[in-house]
Design a protein around this motif. Structure first.
Motif, PDB file in Angstrom:
ATOM      1  N   GLU A   1       3.966   1.509  -1.044  1.00 19.73           N
ATOM      2  CA  GLU A   1       4.634   1.625  -2.343  1.00 19.73           C
ATOM      3  C   GLU A   1       3.685   2.191  -3.397  1.00 19.73           C
ATOM      4  OE1 GLU A   1       6.440  -2.062  -3.554  1.00 19.73           O
ATOM      5  OE2 GLU A   1       7.643  -2.175  -1.733  1.00 19.73           O
ATOM      6  N   MET A   2       2.451   1.743  -3.381  1.00 17.83           N
ATOM      7  CA  MET A   2       1.468   2.198  -4.352  1.00 17.83           C
ATOM      8  C   MET A   2       1.171   3.691  -4.160  1.00 17.83           C
ATOM      9  SD  MET A   2      -0.431   1.363  -6.921  1.00 17.83           S
ATOM     10  CE  MET A   2      -0.564  -0.399  -6.886  1.00 17.83           C
ATOM     11  N   LEU A   3       1.020   4.096  -2.924  1.00 14.03           N
ATOM     12  CA  LEU A   3       0.769   5.514  -2.652  1.00 14.03           C
ATOM     13  C   LEU A   3       1.953   6.373  -3.083  1.00 14.03           C
ATOM     14  CD1 LEU A   3      -1.015   5.323   0.816  1.00 14.03           C
ATOM     15  CD2 LEU A   3      -2.031   5.959  -1.371  1.00 14.03           C
ATOM     16  N   SER A   4       3.151   5.873  -2.859  1.00 12.17           N
ATOM     17  CA  SER A   4       4.351   6.595  -3.267  1.00 12.17           C
ATOM     18  C   SER A   4       4.399   6.753  -4.788  1.00 12.17           C
ATOM     19  CB  SER A   4       5.585   5.861  -2.763  1.00 12.17           C
ATOM     20  OG  SER A   4       6.747   6.496  -3.211  1.00 12.17           O
ATOM     21  N   LYS A   5       4.068   5.676  -5.504  1.00 11.87           N
ATOM     22  CA  LYS A   5       4.056   5.729  -6.964  1.00 11.87           C
ATOM     23  C   LYS A   5       2.988   6.696  -7.468  1.00 11.87           C
ATOM     24  CE  LYS A   5       5.965   1.150  -7.739  1.00 11.87           C
ATOM     25  NZ  LYS A   5       5.701  -0.199  -8.213  1.00 11.87           N
ATOM     26  N   LEU A   6       1.841   6.698  -6.813  1.00 12.24           N
ATOM     27  CA  LEU A   6       0.770   7.613  -7.217  1.00 12.24           C
ATOM     28  C   LEU A   6       1.197   9.064  -6.981  1.00 12.24           C
ATOM     29  CD1 LEU A   6      -2.412   5.755  -5.937  1.00 12.24           C
ATOM     30  CD2 LEU A   6      -1.780   6.193  -8.320  1.00 12.24           C
ATOM     31  N   LYS A   7       1.878   9.306  -5.874  1.00 11.46           N
ATOM     32  CA  LYS A   7       2.371  10.663  -5.603  1.00 11.46           C
ATOM     33  C   LYS A   7       3.378  11.089  -6.668  1.00 11.46           C
ATOM     34  CE  LYS A   7       1.706  10.581  -0.620  1.00 11.46           C
ATOM     35  NZ  LYS A   7       2.366  10.478   0.689  1.00 11.46           N
ATOM     36  N   ASP A   8       4.274  10.161  -7.026  1.00 13.66           N
ATOM     37  CA  ASP A   8       5.272  10.442  -8.060  1.00 13.66           C
ATOM     38  C   ASP A   8       4.593  10.750  -9.390  1.00 13.66           C
ATOM     39  OD1 ASP A   8       7.267  10.048  -6.239  1.00 13.66           O
ATOM     40  OD2 ASP A   8       7.821   8.041  -6.946  1.00 13.66           O
ATOM     41  N   LEU A   9       3.539  10.033  -9.712  1.00 15.02           N
ATOM     42  CA  LEU A   9       2.792  10.295 -10.947  1.00 15.02           C
ATOM     43  C   LEU A   9       2.199  11.695 -10.942  1.00 15.02           C
ATOM     44  CD1 LEU A   9       0.789   7.061 -11.849  1.00 15.02           C
ATOM     45  CD2 LEU A   9       2.321   8.329 -13.336  1.00 15.02           C
ATOM     46  N   GLY A  10       1.702  12.099  -9.796  1.00 14.22           N
ATOM     47  CA  GLY A  10       1.110  13.428  -9.665  1.00 14.22           C
ATOM     48  C   GLY A  10       2.127  14.540  -9.770  1.00 14.22           C
TER      49      GLY A  10
ATOM     50  N   LYS B   1       0.840  -1.202   0.000  1.00 14.00           N
ATOM     51  CA  LYS B   1       0.000   0.000   0.000  1.00 14.00           C
ATOM     52  C   LYS B   1       0.872   1.248   0.000  1.00 14.00           C
ATOM     53  CE  LYS B   1      -2.160   1.539   3.654  1.00 14.00           C
ATOM     54  NZ  LYS B   1      -3.001   1.652   4.836  1.00 14.00           N
TER      55      LYS B   1
END
Length: 100
Positions: free
Chosen positions: A89-98, A87
């Motif tokens: 890691e996924m949130l971190s990736k989503l933040k990076d996408l943003g 979870k």
């Protein structure tokens, strides 16, 4: 599932999972197949899958509960830890996408 037992001795964990999955397809109440696949998933560090299979084996054969209670507790804890890690890691990736 006898072949899966041999594969387990050879530590061919992916093959154990495949054989046990096939056995479970043929007989969804095959306790040994769930128990063996749980061990294979544990060796593959697939904690959630290992926990779910062990839980199913105990559901099908309540006599296993006493023998497997410690392992169930450990797997449940590892599955939860893995979930939290995934979870994060996924949130971190989503933040990076943003941020791109």
């Amino acid at each position: 599932c006898n072949r899966a037992a041999c594969l387990q001795r050879l530590e061919r964990w992916d093959d154990v999972v495949k054989d046990c999955s096939q056995a479970i397809k043929l007989d969804p109440s095959y306790v040994k197949a769930f128990a063996r696949r749980s061990v294979a998933y544990e060796e593959l560090q697939k904690w959630h899958d290992a926990f779910e299979d062990l839980k199913k084996a105990v559901e099908l054969d309540p006599a296993l509960r006493a023998k497997e209670s410690r392992r169930m507790t450990i797997l449940e804890k590892r599955a939860q830890e893995q979930f939290e890690k995934d979870k994060d890691e996924m949130l971190s990736k989503l933040k990076d996408l943003g941020n791109t």
